[in-house]
Design a protein around this motif. Structure first.
Motif, PDB file in Angstrom:
ATOM      1  N   UNK A 279      42.520 -32.023  11.086  1.00 25.30           N
ATOM      2  CA  UNK A 279      41.636 -33.096  11.548  1.00 25.30           C
ATOM      3  C   UNK A 279      40.674 -33.523  10.446  1.00 25.30           C
ATOM      4  N   UNK A 280      41.158 -34.356   9.550  1.00 22.19           N
ATOM      5  CA  UNK A 280      40.340 -34.789   8.416  1.00 22.19           C
ATOM      6  C   UNK A 280      39.062 -35.493   8.869  1.00 22.19           C
ATOM      7  N   UNK A 281      39.169 -36.354   9.864  1.00 21.33           N
ATOM      8  CA  UNK A 281      37.994 -37.075  10.372  1.00 21.33           C
ATOM      9  C   UNK A 281      36.937 -36.103  10.901  1.00 21.33           C
ATOM     10  N   UNK A 282      37.371 -35.108  11.657  1.00 20.61           N
ATOM     11  CA  UNK A 282      36.442 -34.110  12.205  1.00 20.61           C
ATOM     12  C   UNK A 282      35.806 -33.300  11.081  1.00 20.61           C
ATOM     13  N   UNK A 283      36.609 -32.893  10.104  1.00 21.93           N
ATOM     14  CA  UNK A 283      36.098 -32.115   8.975  1.00 21.93           C
ATOM     15  C   UNK A 283      35.021 -32.889   8.224  1.00 21.93           C
ATOM     16  N   UNK A 284      35.293 -34.142   7.912  1.00 22.95           N
ATOM     17  CA  UNK A 284      34.323 -34.956   7.170  1.00 22.95           C
ATOM     18  C   UNK A 284      33.044 -35.168   7.967  1.00 22.95           C
TER      19      UNK A 284
ATOM     20  N   UNK B  31      23.436 -19.852  12.096  1.00 22.76           N
ATOM     21  CA  UNK B  31      24.653 -19.147  12.481  1.00 22.76           C
ATOM     22  C   UNK B  31      25.389 -20.015  13.500  1.00 22.76           C
ATOM     23  N   UNK B  32      26.467 -20.623  13.041  1.00 19.14           N
ATOM     24  CA  UNK B  32      27.260 -21.524  13.870  1.00 19.14           C
ATOM     25  C   UNK B  32      28.281 -20.688  14.629  1.00 19.14           C
ATOM     26  N   UNK B  33      28.231 -20.769  15.968  1.00 15.06           N
ATOM     27  CA  UNK B  33      29.129 -19.944  16.764  1.00 15.06           C
ATOM     28  C   UNK B  33      30.147 -20.752  17.565  1.00 15.06           C
ATOM     29  N   UNK B  34      30.019 -22.075  17.596  1.00 12.85           N
ATOM     30  CA  UNK B  34      31.009 -22.886  18.305  1.00 12.85           C
ATOM     31  C   UNK B  34      31.018 -24.300  17.732  1.00 12.85           C
ATOM     32  N   UNK B  35      32.227 -24.832  17.578  1.00  9.42           N
ATOM     33  CA  UNK B  35      32.414 -26.206  17.131  1.00  9.42           C
ATOM     34  C   UNK B  35      33.399 -26.842  18.112  1.00  9.42           C
ATOM     35  N   UNK B  36      32.985 -27.919  18.733  1.00  9.81           N
ATOM     36  CA  UNK B  36      33.833 -28.596  19.715  1.00  9.81           C
ATOM     37  C   UNK B  36      34.170 -29.996  19.185  1.00  9.81           C
ATOM     38  N   UNK B  37      35.432 -30.324  19.188  1.00 13.58           N
ATOM     39  CA  UNK B  37      35.881 -31.659  18.786  1.00 13.58           C
ATOM     40  C   UNK B  37      36.818 -32.192  19.859  1.00 13.58           C
ATOM     41  N   UNK B  38      36.463 -33.322  20.476  1.00 10.96           N
ATOM     42  CA  UNK B  38      37.273 -33.862  21.556  1.00 10.96           C
ATOM     43  C   UNK B  38      38.034 -35.125  21.129  1.00 10.96           C
ATOM     44  N   UNK B  39      37.936 -35.471  19.869  1.00 10.60           N
ATOM     45  CA  UNK B  39      38.580 -36.687  19.378  1.00 10.60           C
ATOM     46  C   UNK B  39      40.060 -36.557  19.163  1.00 10.60           C
TER      47      UNK B  39
ATOM     48  N   UNK C  94      25.270 -33.195  17.814  1.00 10.09           N
ATOM     49  CA  UNK C  94      26.503 -33.976  17.785  1.00 10.09           C
ATOM     50  C   UNK C  94      26.899 -34.236  16.340  1.00 10.09           C
ATOM     51  N   UNK C  95      28.208 -34.301  16.087  1.00  5.51           N
ATOM     52  CA  UNK C  95      28.692 -34.778  14.791  1.00  5.51           C
ATOM     53  C   UNK C  95      29.842 -35.735  15.040  1.00  5.51           C
ATOM     54  N   UNK C  96      29.896 -36.777  14.238  1.00  3.35           N
ATOM     55  CA  UNK C  96      30.886 -37.821  14.471  1.00  3.35           C
ATOM     56  C   UNK C  96      30.692 -38.407  15.856  1.00  3.35           C
ATOM     57  N   UNK C  97      31.736 -39.009  16.376  1.00  3.97           N
ATOM     58  CA  UNK C  97      31.666 -39.584  17.723  1.00  3.97           C
ATOM     59  C   UNK C  97      32.100 -38.606  18.803  1.00  3.97           C
ATOM     60  N   UNK C  98      32.739 -37.497  18.404  1.00  8.85           N
ATOM     61  CA  UNK C  98      33.366 -36.631  19.396  1.00  8.85           C
ATOM     62  C   UNK C  98      33.113 -35.149  19.178  1.00  8.85           C
ATOM     63  N   UNK C  99      32.093 -34.782  18.419  1.00  9.34           N
ATOM     64  CA  UNK C  99      31.918 -33.374  18.094  1.00  9.34           C
ATOM     65  C   UNK C  99      30.575 -32.803  18.521  1.00  9.34           C
ATOM     66  N   UNK C 100      30.561 -31.484  18.722  1.00 11.00           N
ATOM     67  CA  UNK C 100      29.345 -30.771  19.085  1.00 11.00           C
ATOM     68  C   UNK C 100      29.324 -29.434  18.345  1.00 11.00           C
ATOM     69  N   UNK C 101      28.214 -29.146  17.691  1.00 10.49           N
ATOM     70  CA  UNK C 101      28.016 -27.883  16.986  1.00 10.49           C
ATOM     71  C   UNK C 101      26.972 -27.085  17.748  1.00 10.49           C
ATOM     72  N   UNK C 102      27.255 -25.819  18.024  1.00  7.99           N
ATOM     73  CA  UNK C 102      26.291 -24.904  18.650  1.00  7.99           C
ATOM     74  C   UNK C 102      25.929 -23.852  17.615  1.00  7.99           C
ATOM     75  N   UNK C 103      24.628 -23.617  17.435  1.00  7.21           N
ATOM     76  CA  UNK C 103      24.200 -22.671  16.412  1.00  7.21           C
ATOM     77  C   UNK C 103      22.874 -22.019  16.768  1.00  7.21           C
ATOM     78  N   UNK C 104      22.612 -20.908  16.120  1.00  5.79           N
ATOM     79  CA  UNK C 104      21.326 -20.209  16.255  1.00  5.79           C
ATOM     80  C   UNK C 104      20.568 -20.340  14.949  1.00  5.79           C
ATOM     81  N   UNK C 105      19.258 -20.439  15.063  1.00  2.00           N
ATOM     82  CA  UNK C 105      18.393 -20.571  13.901  1.00  2.00           C
ATOM     83  C   UNK C 105      17.646 -19.252  13.700  1.00  2.00           C
TER      84      UNK C 105
ATOM     85  N   UNK D 243      38.677 -23.814  10.341  1.00  2.00           N
ATOM     86  CA  UNK D 243      39.977 -23.736   9.649  1.00  2.00           C
ATOM     87  C   UNK D 243      40.958 -24.747  10.223  1.00  2.00           C
ATOM     88  N   UNK D 244      40.928 -24.932  11.525  1.00  2.00           N
ATOM     89  CA  UNK D 244      41.788 -25.908  12.180  1.00  2.00           C
ATOM     90  C   UNK D 244      41.436 -27.326  11.730  1.00  2.00           C
ATOM     91  N   UNK D 245      40.150 -27.625  11.581  1.00  2.00           N
ATOM     92  CA  UNK D 245      39.717 -28.941  11.092  1.00  2.00           C
ATOM     93  C   UNK D 245      40.300 -29.217   9.714  1.00  2.00           C
TER      94      UNK D 245
END
Length: 86
Positions: free
Chosen positions: A22-27, A78-86, A59-70, A16-18
Protein backbone atom coordinates in the motif's frame (compact mmCIF):
# COMPACT_ATOMS: atom_id res chain seq x y z
CA UNK A 1 12.32 18.35 21.37
CA UNK A 2 11.71 15.47 18.95
CA UNK A 3 10.22 12.20 20.06
CA UNK A 4 11.54 8.88 18.79
CA UNK A 5 8.87 6.64 17.22
CA UNK A 6 8.81 2.94 18.08
CA UNK A 7 6.54 0.39 16.41
CA UNK A 8 5.46 -2.54 18.56
CA UNK A 9 4.19 -6.02 17.63
CA UNK A 10 1.01 -5.53 15.68
CA UNK A 11 1.94 -2.07 14.36
CA UNK A 12 5.25 -3.40 13.06
CA UNK A 13 3.42 -6.09 11.09
CA UNK A 14 0.92 -3.53 9.76
CA UNK A 15 3.74 -1.20 8.73
CA UNK A 16 5.51 -4.04 6.88
CA UNK A 17 2.28 -4.69 4.99
CA UNK A 18 2.12 -1.00 3.96
CA UNK A 19 5.63 -1.12 2.55
CA UNK A 20 4.84 -4.19 0.46
CA UNK A 21 1.28 -3.52 -0.64
CA UNK A 22 0.00 0.00 0.00
CA UNK A 23 2.23 2.79 -1.28
CA UNK A 24 -0.42 5.47 -0.67
CA UNK A 25 -0.88 4.35 2.95
CA UNK A 26 2.89 4.18 3.53
CA UNK A 27 3.45 7.70 2.20
CA UNK A 28 0.54 9.16 4.20
CA UNK A 29 1.72 7.37 7.36
CA UNK A 30 5.28 8.66 6.99
CA UNK A 31 4.10 12.26 6.42
CA UNK A 32 1.98 12.14 9.57
CA UNK A 33 4.71 10.45 11.60
CA UNK A 34 7.20 13.13 10.57
CA UNK A 35 4.80 15.71 12.01
CA UNK A 36 4.09 13.74 15.20
CA UNK A 37 7.71 13.33 16.27
CA UNK A 38 7.81 17.09 16.82
CA UNK A 39 4.21 17.52 17.98
CA UNK A 40 2.78 14.36 19.60
CA UNK A 41 0.13 16.45 21.34
CA UNK A 42 -1.34 17.23 17.88
CA UNK A 43 -3.55 14.13 18.19
CA UNK A 44 -6.76 13.18 19.97
CA UNK A 45 -6.35 12.08 23.57
CA UNK A 46 -7.81 8.70 24.44
CA UNK A 47 -8.26 8.54 28.15
CA UNK A 48 -6.40 5.57 29.61
CA UNK A 49 -6.90 3.78 32.89
CA UNK A 50 -5.65 5.38 36.08
CA UNK A 51 -2.03 4.14 35.96
CA UNK A 52 -1.52 3.86 32.19
CA UNK A 53 0.52 6.23 30.03
CA UNK A 54 -1.28 8.79 27.91
CA UNK A 55 -2.74 7.28 24.75
CA UNK A 56 -3.47 9.28 21.60
CA UNK A 57 -4.91 8.69 18.16
CA UNK A 58 -4.50 10.60 14.93
CA UNK A 59 -5.70 10.34 11.37
CA UNK A 60 -3.33 9.93 8.44
CA UNK A 61 -4.30 10.23 4.81
CA UNK A 62 -8.00 9.93 4.12
CA UNK A 63 -8.40 6.43 5.53
CA UNK A 64 -5.88 5.83 8.30
CA UNK A 65 -5.68 5.92 12.08
CA UNK A 66 -2.58 5.66 14.27
CA UNK A 67 -2.87 4.71 17.96
CA UNK A 68 0.12 5.46 20.16
CA UNK A 69 1.32 6.14 23.69
CA UNK A 70 3.40 9.14 24.65
CA UNK A 71 6.29 8.71 27.10
CA UNK A 72 7.46 12.27 27.77
CA UNK A 73 10.32 11.34 30.11
CA UNK A 74 11.89 9.04 27.50
CA UNK A 75 10.73 11.19 24.55
CA UNK A 76 9.12 8.15 22.92
CA UNK A 77 6.04 7.59 20.78
CA UNK A 78 5.12 3.92 21.03
CA UNK A 79 2.83 3.09 18.12
CA UNK A 80 0.77 0.00 18.87
CA UNK A 81 -1.87 0.02 16.10
CA UNK A 82 -2.15 1.30 12.55
CA UNK A 83 -5.50 1.06 10.79
CA UNK A 84 -5.92 1.64 7.06
CA UNK A 85 -9.37 1.27 5.50
CA UNK A 86 -8.54 2.56 2.03
Amino acid sequence: MSYRPVLTGRALEQFSDFIKNYEEAYEAFMRRLAWLIDAPWDAWPVYPGEHEPETRETQFGDHGLISFRVYDDAELLVIFNILWTG
